[in-house]
Design a protein around this motif. Structure first.
Motif, PDB file in Angstrom:
ATOM      1  N   ILE A 167      15.933  -1.994  17.279  1.00 47.91           N
ATOM      2  CA  ILE A 167      14.695  -2.729  17.526  1.00 47.91           C
ATOM      3  C   ILE A 167      14.113  -3.254  16.213  1.00 47.91           C
ATOM      4  CG2 ILE A 167      12.280  -2.457  18.241  1.00 47.91           C
ATOM      5  CD1 ILE A 167      13.322  -0.583  20.476  1.00 47.91           C
ATOM      6  N   GLN A 168      14.105  -2.418  15.187  1.00 46.59           N
ATOM      7  CA  GLN A 168      13.566  -2.845  13.890  1.00 46.59           C
ATOM      8  C   GLN A 168      14.451  -3.911  13.248  1.00 46.59           C
ATOM      9  OE1 GLN A 168      11.733   0.095  11.207  1.00 46.59           O
ATOM     10  NE2 GLN A 168      12.264   1.659  12.731  1.00 46.59           N
ATOM     11  N   VAL A 169      15.767  -3.748  13.364  1.00 43.41           N
ATOM     12  CA  VAL A 169      16.686  -4.744  12.805  1.00 43.41           C
ATOM     13  C   VAL A 169      16.518  -6.086  13.521  1.00 43.41           C
ATOM     14  CG1 VAL A 169      19.119  -5.379  12.558  1.00 43.41           C
ATOM     15  CG2 VAL A 169      18.371  -3.057  11.982  1.00 43.41           C
ATOM     16  N   ALA A 170      16.412  -6.058  14.851  1.00 41.07           N
ATOM     17  CA  ALA A 170      16.252  -7.301  15.613  1.00 41.07           C
ATOM     18  C   ALA A 170      14.956  -8.007  15.238  1.00 41.07           C
ATOM     19  CB  ALA A 170      16.274  -6.993  17.109  1.00 41.07           C
ATOM     20  N   GLU A 171      13.899  -7.254  15.085  1.00 40.77           N
ATOM     21  CA  GLU A 171      12.616  -7.855  14.702  1.00 40.77           C
ATOM     22  C   GLU A 171      12.681  -8.444  13.299  1.00 40.77           C
ATOM     23  OE1 GLU A 171       9.946  -4.601  15.309  1.00 40.77           O
ATOM     24  OE2 GLU A 171       9.665  -5.049  17.461  1.00 40.77           O
ATOM     25  N   PHE A 172      13.394  -7.770  12.402  1.00 42.57           N
ATOM     26  CA  PHE A 172      13.583  -8.299  11.046  1.00 42.57           C
ATOM     27  C   PHE A 172      14.356  -9.613  11.088  1.00 42.57           C
ATOM     28  CE2 PHE A 172      16.959  -8.676   7.845  1.00 42.57           C
ATOM     29  CZ  PHE A 172      16.202  -9.001   6.724  1.00 42.57           C
ATOM     30  N   LEU A 173      15.447  -9.636  11.829  1.00 41.70           N
ATOM     31  CA  LEU A 173      16.273 -10.839  11.909  1.00 41.70           C
ATOM     32  C   LEU A 173      15.513 -11.998  12.543  1.00 41.70           C
ATOM     33  CD1 LEU A 173      19.672  -9.270  13.054  1.00 41.70           C
ATOM     34  CD2 LEU A 173      19.206 -10.325  10.837  1.00 41.70           C
ATOM     35  N   GLU A 174      14.707 -11.695  13.559  1.00 40.51           N
ATOM     36  CA  GLU A 174      13.963 -12.742  14.262  1.00 40.51           C
ATOM     37  C   GLU A 174      12.985 -13.456  13.327  1.00 40.51           C
ATOM     38  OE1 GLU A 174      12.342 -13.080  18.778  1.00 40.51           O
ATOM     39  OE2 GLU A 174      11.417 -11.502  17.581  1.00 40.51           O
ATOM     40  N   LYS A 175      12.491 -12.738  12.333  1.00 43.61           N
ATOM     41  CA  LYS A 175      11.514 -13.320  11.399  1.00 43.61           C
ATOM     42  C   LYS A 175      12.155 -13.920  10.157  1.00 43.61           C
ATOM     43  CE  LYS A 175       8.006  -9.950  12.825  1.00 43.61           C
ATOM     44  NZ  LYS A 175       7.263  -8.716  12.409  1.00 43.61           N
TER      45      LYS A 175
ATOM     46  N   SER B  44      15.871   1.323   6.912  1.00 45.05           N
ATOM     47  CA  SER B  44      15.485   0.515   5.750  1.00 45.05           C
ATOM     48  C   SER B  44      16.711   0.096   4.945  1.00 45.05           C
ATOM     49  CB  SER B  44      14.520   1.295   4.854  1.00 45.05           C
ATOM     50  OG  SER B  44      15.103   2.520   4.412  1.00 45.05           O
ATOM     51  N   ASP B  45      17.738   0.943   4.915  1.00 47.17           N
ATOM     52  CA  ASP B  45      18.963   0.605   4.193  1.00 47.17           C
ATOM     53  C   ASP B  45      19.759  -0.463   4.929  1.00 47.17           C
ATOM     54  OD1 ASP B  45      18.443   2.463   2.153  1.00 47.17           O
ATOM     55  OD2 ASP B  45      19.356   4.087   3.308  1.00 47.17           O
ATOM     56  N   ILE B  46      19.765  -0.394   6.270  1.00 44.71           N
ATOM     57  CA  ILE B  46      20.463  -1.415   7.067  1.00 44.71           C
ATOM     58  C   ILE B  46      19.789  -2.771   6.861  1.00 44.71           C
ATOM     59  CG2 ILE B  46      21.153  -2.123   9.387  1.00 44.71           C
ATOM     60  CD1 ILE B  46      20.984   0.851  10.212  1.00 44.71           C
ATOM     61  N   ILE B  47      18.476  -2.784   6.922  1.00 40.72           N
ATOM     62  CA  ILE B  47      17.726  -4.036   6.768  1.00 40.72           C
ATOM     63  C   ILE B  47      17.897  -4.600   5.360  1.00 40.72           C
ATOM     64  CG2 ILE B  47      15.380  -4.976   6.642  1.00 40.72           C
ATOM     65  CD1 ILE B  47      14.694  -3.166   9.061  1.00 40.72           C
ATOM     66  N   GLU B  48      17.860  -3.743   4.369  1.00 43.47           N
ATOM     67  CA  GLU B  48      18.056  -4.196   2.984  1.00 43.47           C
ATOM     68  C   GLU B  48      19.444  -4.824   2.813  1.00 43.47           C
ATOM     69  OE1 GLU B  48      18.159  -2.418  -1.599  1.00 43.47           O
ATOM     70  OE2 GLU B  48      17.576  -1.118   0.078  1.00 43.47           O
ATOM     71  N   ASP B  49      20.440  -4.236   3.439  1.00 43.11           N
ATOM     72  CA  ASP B  49      21.802  -4.753   3.369  1.00 43.11           C
ATOM     73  C   ASP B  49      21.893  -6.132   4.015  1.00 43.11           C
ATOM     74  OD1 ASP B  49      24.545  -4.449   2.648  1.00 43.11           O
ATOM     75  OD2 ASP B  49      25.044  -3.792   4.678  1.00 43.11           O
ATOM     76  N   LEU B  50      21.292  -6.287   5.180  1.00 44.57           N
ATOM     77  CA  LEU B  50      21.286  -7.580   5.869  1.00 44.57           C
ATOM     78  C   LEU B  50      20.535  -8.628   5.059  1.00 44.57           C
ATOM     79  CD1 LEU B  50      20.714  -6.470   9.553  1.00 44.57           C
ATOM     80  CD2 LEU B  50      22.560  -8.004   8.793  1.00 44.57           C
ATOM     81  N   ASP B  51      19.415  -8.247   4.492  1.00 42.87           N
ATOM     82  CA  ASP B  51      18.603  -9.177   3.716  1.00 42.87           C
ATOM     83  C   ASP B  51      19.395  -9.685   2.500  1.00 42.87           C
ATOM     84  OD1 ASP B  51      16.197 -10.609   3.275  1.00 42.87           O
ATOM     85  OD2 ASP B  51      15.632  -9.165   1.718  1.00 42.87           O
TER      86      ASP B  51
END
Length: 395
Positions: free
Chosen positions: A273-281, A383-390
């Protein structure tokens, strides 16, 4: 000792409703790593072979470790019995073959996992069993595809990889009115988030390699049904004769995986859910496909028939295929790999990998694109998954 079937999911996934202690009082069930079982005498052998008494003959037909896994999956899916297979495709192909004969046809959702597409569109036709595509999100197109030779409706929900949500209740109602069997692949949702048999689906199949195992270290498949006669036929006329038997060691690994299925699925989903919201923005992301997003087309239906949204996300980036390749190649924590459901986050390009069997010129017709990225969100720190995607998106 009989445990209650009314226990919660996490309790049942650990204990099941077992009737006896494990041999020698072992806390965990032993692995019956044997190909063959011995009999007391010829009379005993005949009684077991004729199903007059319970017992085991040869692991290709039955084994105590396999049987325990089958019972546990049946309980979690709210079925009556199950058959374990060497792989998810062993389960899917055997179930379809058991329900279809030459001259019949199967109607499938337009988007399927790559190997399921190959079985239905290329393998079955060799045996004079035809396949028709329909958009199962629109039941009227399914009804239009059905004819007097249609014996099975087969689909995944959520579908792989575009995560379309199919109204199980509506499809079952249509099928039952015409005497057609319904088979649902529940791999993405798992019985933790969805139990299709409660909607009167005939057979549920899983690639147990994925979330059921959960650790990326064992292949397996399983089919579950409320029809015990069908399960008997599936086990002894198909699994046993075609030989797609699960190893007892893998069954033991699956039982181990089931103990943490609920815990893992909750964490997978929370991260997703957090990853999807990050990607959507994210400004470099063109679109995001995830059932848990309110902007997702099937969001309300997913809320209605599922207990959660799972952990698979598909998305498109600005810049098309070249940029998509650059993103997946630039990931540092997430692994570029096929499969899903592992503790590790996995990322891939379906059209080039898991769905490579689809004709490239018709990808759009099947709800796919060359540049679609699929991510199986793991249970690492989010937070590590999101940082990696970013990082990968900004390379």
């Amino acid at each position: 000792m009989i445990l209650s079937k009314d226990y919660g999911f996490d309790t049942l996934s650990i204990h099941g409703s077992r009737k006896h202690k494990n041999p020698m009082g072992a806390l965990n069930p032993p692995i019956f790593m044997t190909s063959t079982f011995e009999f007391d005498d010829v009379k005993d052998a005949e009684a077991i072979m004729n199903f007059e008494k319970q017992g085991f003959i040869y692991t290709r037909g039955n084994n105590p470790t396999l049987k325990l896994f089958e019972q546990r999956m049946s309980e979690l899916e709210e079925g009556e019995d199950a058959v374990a297979f060497a792989s998810g495709m062993g389960a899917i192909s055997s179930v379809l073959l058991s329900l279809l004969s030459p001259g019949n046809n199967v109607v499938v959702h337009k988007t399927l996992y790559g190997s399921s597409f190959t079985v239905t569109h290329k393998l079955l036709p060799k045996y004079h069993i035809t396949c028709k595509n329909a958009d199962f999100t629109k039941p009227e197109t399914v009804e239009k595809a059905i004819d007097h030779n249609t014996k099975v409706l087969y689909f995944e929900t959520p579908s792989n990889p575009n995560l379309e949500i199919i109204d199980i209740e509506q499809i079952v109602k249509l099928a039952k009115s015409k005497g057609i069997k319904v088979v649902v692949d529940n791999t993405f949702a798992t019985p933790y988030f969805q139990r299709p048999l409660t909607f009167d689906v005939d057979v549920v199949v899983h690639s147990a390699t994925k979330y059921i195992c959960g650790h990326g270290d064992a292949l397996g498949g399983v089919a579950v049904s409320k029809d015990t006669d069908f399960i008997q036929k599936l086990k002894f006329d198909y699994m046993c004769e075609l030989g797609a038997v699960m190893s007892p060691f893998n069954a033991w690994l699956m039982l181990r995986g089931l103990k943490t299925l609920g815990v893992r699925m909750r964490q997978h989903e929370a991260n997703a859910i957090q990853v999807a919201e990050f990607l959507e923005k994210h400004p470099k992301v063109k679109s995001v496909i995830y059932p848990g997003l309110k902007t997702f087309k099937g969001h309300e239906l997913a809320k209605k028939q599922m207990d959660g949204f799972g952990a698979i996300i598909s998305f498109e980036v600005e810049g098309g295929l070249d940029k998509a390749k650059k993103v997946v190649n630039s990931m540092r924590l997430a692994k570029l790999a096929v499969s899903l459901g592992d503790c590790e986050t996995l990322i891939e390009l379906p059209a080039a990998m898991t769905h490579a069997g689809y004709p490239k010129e018709k990808l759009k017709d099947f709800g796919l694109s060359e540049s679609m990225i699929r991510i199986s969100v793991g249970i690492e720190n989010v937070s590590d998954i999101i940082e990696d995607l970013d990082y990968a998106l900004n390379v």
